[in-house]
Write a protein that holds these residues in place. Structure first.
Motif, PDB file in Angstrom:
ATOM      1  N   ARG A  32       2.948 -11.634 -15.405  1.00 34.77           N
ATOM      2  CA  ARG A  32       2.602 -10.603 -14.222  1.00 34.77           C
ATOM      3  C   ARG A  32       1.303  -9.828 -14.246  1.00 34.77           C
ATOM      4  N   ILE A  33       0.529  -9.955 -13.161  1.00 31.61           N
ATOM      5  CA  ILE A  33      -0.584  -9.042 -13.364  1.00 31.61           C
ATOM      6  C   ILE A  33      -0.342  -7.758 -13.183  1.00 31.61           C
ATOM      7  N   LYS A  34      -0.830  -6.936 -14.075  1.00 32.07           N
ATOM      8  CA  LYS A  34      -0.429  -5.412 -14.224  1.00 32.07           C
ATOM      9  C   LYS A  34      -1.416  -4.821 -12.867  1.00 32.07           C
ATOM     10  N   GLU A  35      -0.212  -3.906 -12.135  1.00 36.68           N
ATOM     11  CA  GLU A  35      -1.042  -3.509 -11.040  1.00 36.68           C
ATOM     12  C   GLU A  35      -1.633  -2.173 -11.368  1.00 36.68           C
ATOM     13  N   SER A  36      -2.875  -1.646 -10.894  1.00 39.62           N
ATOM     14  CA  SER A  36      -3.437  -0.740 -11.416  1.00 39.62           C
ATOM     15  C   SER A  36      -2.630   0.459 -10.390  1.00 39.62           C
ATOM     16  N   ALA A  37      -3.188   1.907 -10.706  1.00 36.39           N
ATOM     17  CA  ALA A  37      -2.784   2.811 -10.035  1.00 36.39           C
ATOM     18  C   ALA A  37      -2.986   3.098  -8.292  1.00 36.39           C
ATOM     19  N   THR A  38      -4.360   2.403  -8.220  1.00 35.26           N
ATOM     20  CA  THR A  38      -4.770   2.411  -7.089  1.00 35.26           C
ATOM     21  C   THR A  38      -4.145   1.394  -6.216  1.00 35.26           C
ATOM     22  N   ASP A  39      -3.566   0.245  -6.841  1.00 37.98           N
ATOM     23  CA  ASP A  39      -2.788  -0.900  -5.886  1.00 37.98           C
ATOM     24  C   ASP A  39      -1.406  -0.355  -5.619  1.00 37.98           C
ATOM     25  N   ARG A  40      -0.723   0.385  -6.609  1.00 40.84           N
ATOM     26  CA  ARG A  40       0.527   1.229  -6.208  1.00 40.84           C
ATOM     27  C   ARG A  40       0.384   2.289  -5.200  1.00 40.84           C
ATOM     28  N   VAL A  41      -0.576   2.923  -5.160  1.00 46.16           N
ATOM     29  CA  VAL A  41      -0.703   4.139  -4.073  1.00 46.16           C
ATOM     30  C   VAL A  41      -1.066   3.419  -2.832  1.00 46.16           C
ATOM     31  N   PHE A  42      -1.848   2.207  -2.611  1.00 46.76           N
ATOM     32  CA  PHE A  42      -2.052   1.347  -1.568  1.00 46.76           C
ATOM     33  C   PHE A  42      -0.829   0.944  -1.019  1.00 46.76           C
ATOM     34  N   MET A  43       0.186   0.291  -1.862  1.00 47.42           N
ATOM     35  CA  MET A  43       1.394  -0.347  -1.367  1.00 47.42           C
ATOM     36  C   MET A  43       2.273   0.751  -0.836  1.00 47.42           C
ATOM     37  N   VAL A  44       2.341   1.757  -1.552  1.00 45.79           N
ATOM     38  CA  VAL A  44       3.343   2.960  -1.028  1.00 45.79           C
ATOM     39  C   VAL A  44       2.880   3.462   0.231  1.00 45.79           C
ATOM     40  N   GLY A  45       1.527   3.561   0.425  1.00 49.77           N
ATOM     41  CA  GLY A  45       0.821   3.874   1.807  1.00 49.77           C
ATOM     42  C   GLY A  45       1.246   2.898   3.094  1.00 49.77           C
ATOM     43  N   VAL A  46       1.128   1.640   2.477  1.00 52.11           N
ATOM     44  CA  VAL A  46       1.765   0.596   3.270  1.00 52.11           C
ATOM     45  C   VAL A  46       2.978   0.511   3.769  1.00 52.11           C
ATOM     46  N   TYR A  47       3.976   0.669   2.915  1.00 53.77           N
ATOM     47  CA  TYR A  47       5.432   0.935   3.147  1.00 53.77           C
ATOM     48  C   TYR A  47       5.788   2.134   3.946  1.00 53.77           C
ATOM     49  N   ILE A  48       5.200   2.917   3.842  1.00 49.97           N
ATOM     50  CA  ILE A  48       5.186   4.475   4.410  1.00 49.97           C
ATOM     51  C   ILE A  48       4.746   4.180   6.031  1.00 49.97           C
ATOM     52  N   LEU A  49       3.666   3.555   6.231  1.00 52.39           N
ATOM     53  CA  LEU A  49       3.193   3.318   7.373  1.00 52.39           C
ATOM     54  C   LEU A  49       4.115   2.521   8.351  1.00 52.39           C
ATOM     55  N   LEU A  50       4.336   1.186   7.614  1.00 50.47           N
ATOM     56  CA  LEU A  50       5.241   0.311   8.239  1.00 50.47           C
ATOM     57  C   LEU A  50       6.860   0.945   8.586  1.00 50.47           C
ATOM     58  N   THR A  51       7.114   1.804   7.740  1.00 50.76           N
ATOM     59  CA  THR A  51       8.576   2.362   8.001  1.00 50.76           C
ATOM     60  C   THR A  51       8.290   3.515   9.172  1.00 50.76           C
ATOM     61  N   THR A  52       7.070   4.100   9.163  1.00 52.33           N
ATOM     62  CA  THR A  52       6.907   5.047  10.399  1.00 52.33           C
ATOM     63  C   THR A  52       6.899   4.216  11.682  1.00 52.33           C
ATOM     64  N   PHE A  53       6.364   3.151  11.488  1.00 48.38           N
ATOM     65  CA  PHE A  53       6.169   2.100  12.782  1.00 48.38           C
ATOM     66  C   PHE A  53       7.697   1.657  13.221  1.00 48.38           C
ATOM     67  N   LEU A  54       8.357   1.291  12.268  1.00 49.28           N
ATOM     68  CA  LEU A  54       9.887   0.866  12.587  1.00 49.28           C
ATOM     69  C   LEU A  54      10.547   1.969  13.129  1.00 49.28           C
TER      70      LEU A  54
END
Length: 319
Positions: free
Chosen positions: A28-50
Motif C-alpha cells: 500500500r502506498i503510504k499517504e503523505s501528511a498533505t494527502d491525509r489533510v486533503f482527504m479530511v477536508g474532502v470528507y468535511i466538505l461532503l458531510t457539510t453538503f449532506l
C-alpha cells in the motif's frame, strides 16, 4: 510401520514444496501528511453538503406530521411533535390538488416522451460526420442558448398557434432543451463508432433501422439521464402554466399548490382567532404539500440512478 509414516511425511513435505507460493499482496502506498489533510477536508466538505440537504428535508417531513400549533410556534426541529395527519388529510381532500396531481403526471409523461423523441431526432443527425450542414445547424441551436425570444414574443407565438389554455402550451414551447441536445450529440459521437454504422450499411440496414436497432439500445444511460432532466423540469413547471392557462382544470400541481397557499393566508378584516387558525393551517399545508409534490420524483430517481453517473459523464473521456 515407522518407515511407512516416514515415507508419508516425506511425500507430504515434497507436495508442500511443489505447491505454488501465495501471491504477494501489493504494498500500500503510504499517504503523505498533505494527502491525509486533503482527504479530511474532502470528507468535511461532503458531510457539510449532506447536512445542508438532509436537515431541511428532515425539518419539512417532521413539520408535515406535526400539530399546526407546534409548527407555527417554531417548536418543530427534526422530529414530529404531537403527531397528526391533518395536513395530508386536508391536502388530499381538496379536489383541486388531486386534479393538479393528475395534470402534472400527464404533462410529465407526455412532455418527457415528446422531448426525448425530439432531442434524439435532432441530436443523432448532428452527431453524424457525413451530415451536410451540421456545423451551421449546431451553431444555430447553440445560439438559442445565448439569446431567447423573451416572454412577450413567446406568448404571441403560443397565442397565434391556438395553444392558449390547452395542455400543448406546457409541452411544446419547452419541448427541446439545448443543453440536453449537446449532451446527446457528444454521447453519439464518442460512444457510437463509425465502424458500427459501416457494418450496418454492409448488412443493408437503413438509417432508421440502425438508429432503432443499434444506437438506442446502446444509449440507455443517455436516455435515462435526459429523461430524468426533462421529467424534473416538467414536474416543477410553474411559470408557463401561470402565463398560458386560465382553466383551473388544466392547472399543474405546482400552480395549484401556489393558489392553495395564497387562499389559506389571512385576509384583511378577518377575526384574530380565525386569522391565527388559518395561518397555522397554511403553515401545515405548506410542508405537507412540499412532501406530496416531491414524492414522485424521489420514487422515480432510484430506477435511473444506476444510469445517472455513467450518463452524466458523457463525452468526458474519449475511448
Amino acid at each position: 510401520m515407522t518407515s511407512t509414516l516416514t515415507e508419508r511425511d516425506s511425500d507430504a513435505a515434497a507436495t508442500r514444496g511443489r505447491m505454488p507460493s501465495e501471491p504477494k499482496r501489493p504494498k500500500r502506498i503510504k499517504e503523505s501528511a498533505t494527502d491525509r489533510v486533503f482527504m479530511v477536508g474532502v470528507y468535511i466538505l461532503l458531510t457539510t453538503f449532506l447536512l445542508c440537504v438532509l436537515l431541511p428535508l428532515l425539518y419539512i417531513v417532521a413539520s408535515s406530521f406535526s400539530d399546526p400549533l407546534a409548527v407555527s410556534s417554531g417548536r418543530v426541529t427534526f422530529w414530529p411533535i404531537d403527531f397528526t395527519l391533518e395536513g395530508y388529510q386536508r391536502a388530499l381532500s381538496d379536489n383541486s390538488i388531486l386534479t393538479g396531481f393528475t395534470n402534472s403526471l400527464i404533462y410529465t409523461v407526455a412532455g418527457t416522451a415528446i422531448s426525448l423523441t425530439l432531442t434524439v431526432a435532432i441530436a443523432y443527425p448532428l452527431s453524424r460526420r457525413d451530415f451536410w450542414g451540421r456545423r451551421g445547424i449546431t451553431l444555430f441551436v447553440i445560439f438559442t442558448m445565448l439569446f431567447a425570444g423573451g416572454i412577450i414574443p413567446t406568448y404571441l407565438v403560443v397565442q397565434n398557434l391556438g395553444m392558449l389554455d390547452t395542455r400543448w402550451a406546457l409541452i411544446l414551447p419547452q419541448a427541446i432543451g439545448v443543453w440536453q441536445v449537446i449532451i446527446a450529440v457528444a454521447f453519439f459521437r464518442t460512444s457510437i463508432p463509425e465502424e458500427l454504422y459501416e457494418a450496418a450499411q454492409l448488412d443493408g440496414a437503413s438509417d432508421l433501422r440502425f438508429l432503432f436497432s443499434t444506437v438506442l439500445p446502446l444509449s440507455k444511460p443517455l436516455l435515462a439521464v435526459i429523461a430524468l432532466m426533462y421529467a424534473i423540469f416538467q414536474w416543477n413547471s410553474y411559470f408557463d402554466a401561470l402565463l398560458y392557462l386560465r382553466d383551473p382544470s388544466l392547472y399543474p400541481l405546482q400552480l395549484v399548490l401556489r393558489n392553495v397557499l395564497i387562499l389559506n393566508e389571512s385576509a384583511p378584516g378577518m377575526d384574530a382567532a380565525a386569522a391565527l387558525e388559518r395561518q397555522q393551517l397554511a403553515d401545515l399545508l405548506k410542508y405537507s404539500l412540499i412532501v406530496i409534490s416531491t414524492v414522485p420524483v424521489m420514487l422515480v430517481y432510484p430506477f435511473v440512478a444506476r444510469f445517472f453517473n455513467k450518463g452524466i459523464l458523457v463525452g468526458a473521456v474519449k475511448g
